[in-house]
Design a protein around this motif. Structure first.
Motif, short mmCIF file in Angstrom:
data_model
loop_
_atom_site.label_atom_id
_atom_site.label_comp_id
_atom_site.label_asym_id
_atom_site.label_seq_id
_atom_site.Cartn_x
_atom_site.Cartn_y
_atom_site.Cartn_z
N PHE A 9 -76.45 109.79 55.37
CA PHE A 9 -76.58 110.77 56.58
C PHE A 9 -78.19 111.30 56.40
O PHE A 9 -78.59 111.34 55.34
CB PHE A 9 -75.82 111.91 56.47
N ILE A 26 -75.52 120.84 48.96
CA ILE A 26 -74.52 120.08 49.01
C ILE A 26 -74.38 118.79 47.89
O ILE A 26 -73.31 118.35 47.67
CB ILE A 26 -73.76 119.57 50.08
N GLU A 28 -74.49 116.82 44.69
CA GLU A 28 -73.78 116.84 43.16
C GLU A 28 -74.79 116.45 42.20
O GLU A 28 -74.51 116.79 40.89
CB GLU A 28 -72.52 116.10 43.27
N MET A 59 -73.55 112.24 47.08
CA MET A 59 -72.18 113.05 46.68
C MET A 59 -71.57 111.73 46.38
O MET A 59 -71.54 110.58 47.07
CB MET A 59 -71.45 113.30 47.89
N THR A 60 -70.38 111.71 45.24
CA THR A 60 -69.79 110.55 44.98
C THR A 60 -68.28 110.47 45.72
O THR A 60 -67.41 111.65 45.73
CB THR A 60 -69.29 110.32 43.56
N LEU A 61 -68.02 109.33 46.41
CA LEU A 61 -66.77 109.08 46.97
C LEU A 61 -65.78 108.66 45.82
O LEU A 61 -66.19 108.46 44.87
CB LEU A 61 -66.86 108.06 48.34
N GLU A 62 -64.37 108.83 46.30
CA GLU A 62 -63.48 108.26 45.54
C GLU A 62 -63.62 107.08 44.88
O GLU A 62 -62.85 106.68 43.77
CB GLU A 62 -62.14 108.87 45.96
N LEU A 67 -72.43 108.80 48.58
CA LEU A 67 -72.74 109.12 50.05
C LEU A 67 -74.43 109.59 49.83
O LEU A 67 -74.35 110.64 48.96
CB LEU A 67 -72.12 110.22 50.73
N ASN A 163 -70.26 125.62 52.65
CA ASN A 163 -69.38 125.52 53.44
C ASN A 163 -69.84 125.20 54.94
O ASN A 163 -69.39 124.15 55.73
CB ASN A 163 -68.61 126.68 53.60
N GLN A 166 -70.83 121.49 55.04
CA GLN A 166 -69.87 120.80 55.09
C GLN A 166 -69.22 120.79 56.23
O GLN A 166 -68.67 119.54 56.82
CB GLN A 166 -68.70 121.16 54.07
N LEU A 169 -71.37 118.50 58.66
CA LEU A 169 -71.00 117.06 58.40
C LEU A 169 -69.59 116.57 58.94
O LEU A 169 -69.66 115.33 59.36
CB LEU A 169 -71.21 116.45 56.70
#
Lengths: 179, 345
Positions: A9, A26, A28, A59-62, A67, A163, A166, A169
């Motif tokens: 993004f 946001i 990490e 940010m780490t995705l599962e 991301l 928040n 988030q 997004l």
């Protein structure tokens, strides 16, 4: 994976709108910030330092993929970075500082700058510093978008609130899914 | 059914206990008797079918909507026993573990109710209307199946009153004030909107006072009031008051589209982001929205009603579905990002 193929993004918008703060809020990992002393006269008036290349967070995705969150420089002479960063991006977050004298022009400017990208992707508009000034109102911004024929959602956010970012997004994701 | 009633002749209020045993009735009657001198207007127990108010045990609150006899009782006329202050939007009478009503709570509640009744009586007298429509049982149940925004606090906010108004909202333990400046389309309040939830019960009628602009400015600084748009207040009020029922007068087969997003910062709206995105991109009826988004129809109604109240809904003659073709990998990616974002909360 090169920068163009990354899941990302892009945060863009006026100087002092909160792009760097939003990514910091946001990300990490400690974001990479390329801030330096501002040189453009219009920027110096607003803040002492500003982003010159880009801001970067992740940010780490599962599934282990990342991301990536990129922030564009606010100074106009670095506008070319916007085109580089948006290549392959999922969507665009446009942040506008509501306490500025003419935030509509800023909105207009950044939507025009990214017009080619937005022909095939989506944006969400975050109005920052709304607690300082409710003028113009969100309704006023919608009128501007209506005149432009743009359908993007607008929400007032505090860039320091995880928040709120988030939510911003999430709105962008929903727009990508349905719009 | 139409009956002729002259409300101005009423000198006392009646209350009918429903669902109590003999001992519980005696306890209530005793406390009512003790309270008599402190009540602004006399209250009388009655066994007649029609009463000004109905007194019910707490557990019957849950049966409203399931039991036809209870559903036919107007909620604004029901007083429920409660052993804690829930502020759930009902009239509640605090009782102890032995189901003995609190004298103080009874006096406060009954005086508030009689004051509200007096206002209604005066309004009726001013308009010289002596015929009141009392719906038959069947009609009353139909009425309970839709959301009427013209009732209660929301109805007052939607009325075209001019100037700056102070609304005093009462709970069993405190008053709460909210100020509305219609000219500037703003409201002023010193708490978050969630605190207004109990008052948006469709039957809450606050007392209203006019205040000057100067008084408002003084109150803003004294009470640390924060401004919000009147549209936000109306959206929230309608969203809370709807309670899963479709707004009165809307044909559920009508084709609708969301003109633009409501304020997603308002309480309750954040979980409906996908609904907003879908409704903005498609002109369809509400049932189709439910089928496509799998969002419970009650939540769709609440959201739709709130958006309609502030003119965010446009009607169309033709269905226009924007079938966005997303491949599975893209869908999975969006789902993963959403999961990651929401895991941070």
């Amino acid at each position: 994976m090169n920068a163009q193929n990354r899941i990302k993004f892009v945060f863009t918008g006026s100087v002092g709108a909160g792009k760097t703060t939003a990514i910091k809020t946001i990300s990490e990992v400690d974001p990479i910030l390329t801030e330096t002393k501002a040189s453009e006269a219009s920027v110096v008036k607003r803040k002492s330092t500003t982003t010159v290349a880009m801001d970067y967070g992740e940010m780490t995705l599962e599934d282990g993929n990342k991301l990536y969150l990129y922030g564009t420089p606010g100074q106009r002479r670095f506008d070319f970075m916007c085109h580089i960063l948006t290549q392959g991006a999922l969507g665009l977050v446009v942040l506008i500082n509501n306490s500025y004298q003419d935030p509509f022009s800023e909105l207009d400017y950044f939507l025009n700058l990214n017009a080619a990208f937005l022909q095939t992707s989506a944006a969400v508009i975050g109005i920052t510093h709304y607690d300082e000034s409710m003028h113009p109102s969100i309704d006023d911004y919608y009128r501007i978008l209506e005149e432009r024929g743009d359908p993007w959602p607008i929400v007032h956010v505090d860039a320091r609130s995880a928040n709120d970012i988030q939510i911003l997004l999430n709105i962008l994701l929903a727009t990508l899914e349905y719009a | 059914m139409t009956v002729a009633t002259d409300l101005s002749e009423k000198s006392f209020l009646t209350i009918k206990p429903i669902g109590f045993n003999e001992q519980e009735r005696i306890k209530f009657a005793s406390i009512l008797n003790l309270a008599e001198r402190r009540l602004d207007k006399p209250w009388q127990l009655t066994e007649a079918a029609e009463s000004d108010f109905y007194l019910l045990p707490e557990h019957l609150k849950l049966l409203r909507g399931k039991d036809n006899k209870l559903t036919s009782l107007p909620l604004q006329k029901c007083i429920f026993y409660t052993n804690k202050n829930t502020h759930a939007g009902y009239h509640e009478l605090l009782v102890d573990k032995n189901k003995v009503p609190s004298l103080k709570a009874l006096v406060e509640l009954f005086n508030n109710l009689s004051a509200a009744e007096t206002v209604l009586e005066q309004k009726a007298a001013e308009t010289t209307i002596t015929n009141i429509e009392i719906p038959a049982d069947g009609e009353r149940q139909t009425e309970a199946n839709y959301f009427d925004p013209e009732r209660g606090f929301l109805g007052i906010l939607l009325s075209n009153a001019d100037g700056i108004k102070e609304y005093i909202l009462k709970t069993s333990d405190a008053d709460d004030n909210i100020y509305v400046d219609r000219k500037n389309k703003l409201y002023y309040y010193n708490k978050s909107l969630e605190n207004l939830e109990p008052f948006f019960s469709e039957y809450c009628t606050p007392s209203t006072h006019n205040i000057s602009e100067q008084q408002l400015q003084e109150l803003i600084s004294c009470e640390n009031l924060k401004a919000g748009t009147l549209r936000s207040l109306l959206w929230f009020g309608a969203f809370i008051s709807s309670k899963g029922k479709l707004i009165k007068g809307h044909d559920e087969n009508a084709i609708v589209r969301l003109k633009r997003w409501p304020d997603i910062n308002l309480p309750g709206s954040r979980k409906l982001i996908k609904l907003a995105a879908f409704m903005q991109s498609n002109s369809v009826d509400l049932n189709t929205i439910q089928q496509r988004t799998h969002i419970p129809v009650e939540q769709i109604y609440d959201f739709f009603n709130a958006c309609k109240i502030i003119d965010l809904i446009e009607y169309s003659q033709q269905i226009d579905v924007h079938n966005k073709q997303l491949d599975d990998s893209r869908r999975q990616l969006y789902a993963m990002i959403e999961k990651r974002l929401n895991a941070s909360n």
